[in-house]
Write a protein that holds these residues in place. Structure first.
Motif, PDB file in Angstrom:
ATOM      1  N   ASP A  26       7.118   3.877   5.119  1.00  0.00           N
ATOM      2  CA  ASP A  26       7.559   3.165   3.615  1.00  0.00           C
ATOM      3  C   ASP A  26       7.594   4.288   3.167  1.00  0.00           C
ATOM      4  O   ASP A  26       8.450   4.544   1.881  1.00  0.00           O
ATOM      5  N   LEU A  27       7.348   6.246   3.539  1.00  0.00           N
ATOM      6  CA  LEU A  27       7.281   6.974   2.432  1.00  0.00           C
ATOM      7  C   LEU A  27       8.340   7.134   2.811  1.00  0.00           C
ATOM      8  O   LEU A  27       8.938   8.073   2.154  1.00  0.00           O
ATOM      9  N   LEU A  28       9.369   7.379   4.042  1.00  0.00           N
ATOM     10  CA  LEU A  28      10.453   7.652   4.430  1.00  0.00           C
ATOM     11  C   LEU A  28      11.622   7.263   3.465  1.00  0.00           C
ATOM     12  O   LEU A  28      12.601   7.101   2.976  1.00  0.00           O
ATOM     13  N   ARG A  29      11.173   4.943   3.248  1.00  0.00           N
ATOM     14  CA  ARG A  29      12.710   4.445   2.489  1.00  0.00           C
ATOM     15  C   ARG A  29      12.282   5.124   0.680  1.00  0.00           C
ATOM     16  O   ARG A  29      13.614   5.280   0.385  1.00  0.00           O
ATOM     17  N   ALA A  30      10.317   5.403   0.608  1.00  0.00           N
ATOM     18  CA  ALA A  30      10.942   6.333  -0.743  1.00  0.00           C
ATOM     19  C   ALA A  30      11.845   7.443  -1.041  1.00  0.00           C
ATOM     20  O   ALA A  30      12.171   7.253  -2.361  1.00  0.00           O
ATOM     21  N   ALA A  31      11.166   8.640   0.111  1.00  0.00           N
ATOM     22  CA  ALA A  31      12.342   9.365   0.212  1.00  0.00           C
ATOM     23  C   ALA A  31      13.161   9.299   0.473  1.00  0.00           C
ATOM     24  O   ALA A  31      14.335  10.153  -0.777  1.00  0.00           O
ATOM     25  N   VAL A  32      14.033   8.457   1.060  1.00  0.00           N
ATOM     26  CA  VAL A  32      16.029   8.196   0.321  1.00  0.00           C
ATOM     27  C   VAL A  32      16.082   7.936  -0.744  1.00  0.00           C
ATOM     28  O   VAL A  32      16.752   8.303  -1.590  1.00  0.00           O
ATOM     29  N   ILE A  33      15.258   6.549  -1.397  1.00  0.00           N
ATOM     30  CA  ILE A  33      15.260   6.478  -2.548  1.00  0.00           C
ATOM     31  C   ILE A  33      15.451   7.647  -3.650  1.00  0.00           C
ATOM     32  O   ILE A  33      16.584   7.123  -4.902  1.00  0.00           O
ATOM     33  N   ALA A  34      14.685   8.175  -3.640  1.00  0.00           N
ATOM     34  CA  ALA A  34      13.957   9.199  -5.042  1.00  0.00           C
ATOM     35  C   ALA A  34      15.037  10.766  -4.775  1.00  0.00           C
ATOM     36  O   ALA A  34      15.479  10.367  -5.683  1.00  0.00           O
TER      37      ALA A  34
END
Length: 253
Positions: free
Chosen positions: A79-87
């Motif tokens: 979840d953190l990796l996905r959120a980091a890519v979006i950010a």
């Protein structure tokens, strides 16, 4: 309480009322950055619980408790990796830059995460519409998300509380990361009057703003063209005379 019912590591009692801003005062880049920070905190909570998972299982400890704890922490890290890519995308990074950071191609990065970027904007738009009807509305978790907030958290709450929790937690014993200061995250969010967050000489992507550029595009005729390359006109829409063409790539949109 089960391992999947993580609670914040800090109480956040020191949050000042003046540090809380309305949800709709933040930009899309802000919401994405706070979502990443919230995912990081959730990942920290998961990792902390995984050290002694038996301490968090008052309902009984199954023989697979260590594997379950590690699997839960890994899910939060995804979840953190996905959120980091979006950010990163919302702060202006291209798919080329994102792919390079992931150690893969821009095509692979786009294929894996572009749908999440689209879903982020859809969830954000839905909540802004809900706020227009009810000022007290909270973000709704979309289908397909078993835990957490989905892709958009309650930014008005988390933007200030994550700062307070991090400062309250202090320096983690045995870790090299120093203690946080109240306001660290808030200070790095964009000014609501400018809706811009600078990073690497780029700017955050505008919210629901249609480009006024000429809409002409054509396939790239270059022998060195990469997958996704095309030509686009850089002049304003409705310009007189011939098009002024430049190379572009669909994965860098």
């Amino acid at each position: 309480m089960s391992e999947n019912d993580a609670m914040p590591l800090g109480s956040g009692e020191s949050v000042a009322a003046e540090s809380t801003r309305p949800f709709d005062s933040y930009t899309a880049a802000d919401h994405a950055r706070v979502a990443m920070a919230e995912a990081a905190w959730s990942t920290l909570e998961a990792a902390y619980r995984a050290i002694v998972p038996e301490a968090h299982r008052p309902d009984g400890v199954p023989p697979t408790v260590l594997i379950e704890a590690a699997s839960w922490a890994r899910a939060r890290a995804e979840d953190l990796l996905r959120a980091a890519v979006i950010a990163s995308h919302e702060r202006g990074l291209s798919w080329t830059q994102i792919g390079r950071a992931l150690g893969t191609s821009k095509q692979a990065a786009h294929e894996r995460f572009a749908g999440d970027v689209t879903a982020f904007h859809k969830q954000l738009a839905a909540h802004l519409a809900a706020l227009a009807e009810d000022p007290d509305a909270k973000p709704e978790k979309p289908e397909g998300f078993e835990y957490g907030w989905g892709l958009v958290p309650d930014t008005a709450f988390f933007a200030s509380h994550l700062d307070a929790w991090r400062a309250e937690l202090g320096e983690i014993p045995g870790a090299f990361t120093p203690a946080g200061n109240p306001g660290d995250l808030l200070a790095r969010l964009s000014d609501p009057t400018t809706a811009v967050t600078g990073v690497n000489d780029t700017t955050a992507r505008p919210v629901d703003v249609d480009a006024s550029r000429c809409r002409f595009t054509a396939d790239s005729m270059s022998e060195d063209a990469e997958p996704g390359d095309y030509l686009t006109c850089t002049l304003a829409e409705g310009h007189p005379g011939r098009h002024q063409l430049a190379g572009a790539n669909i994965y860098d949109d």
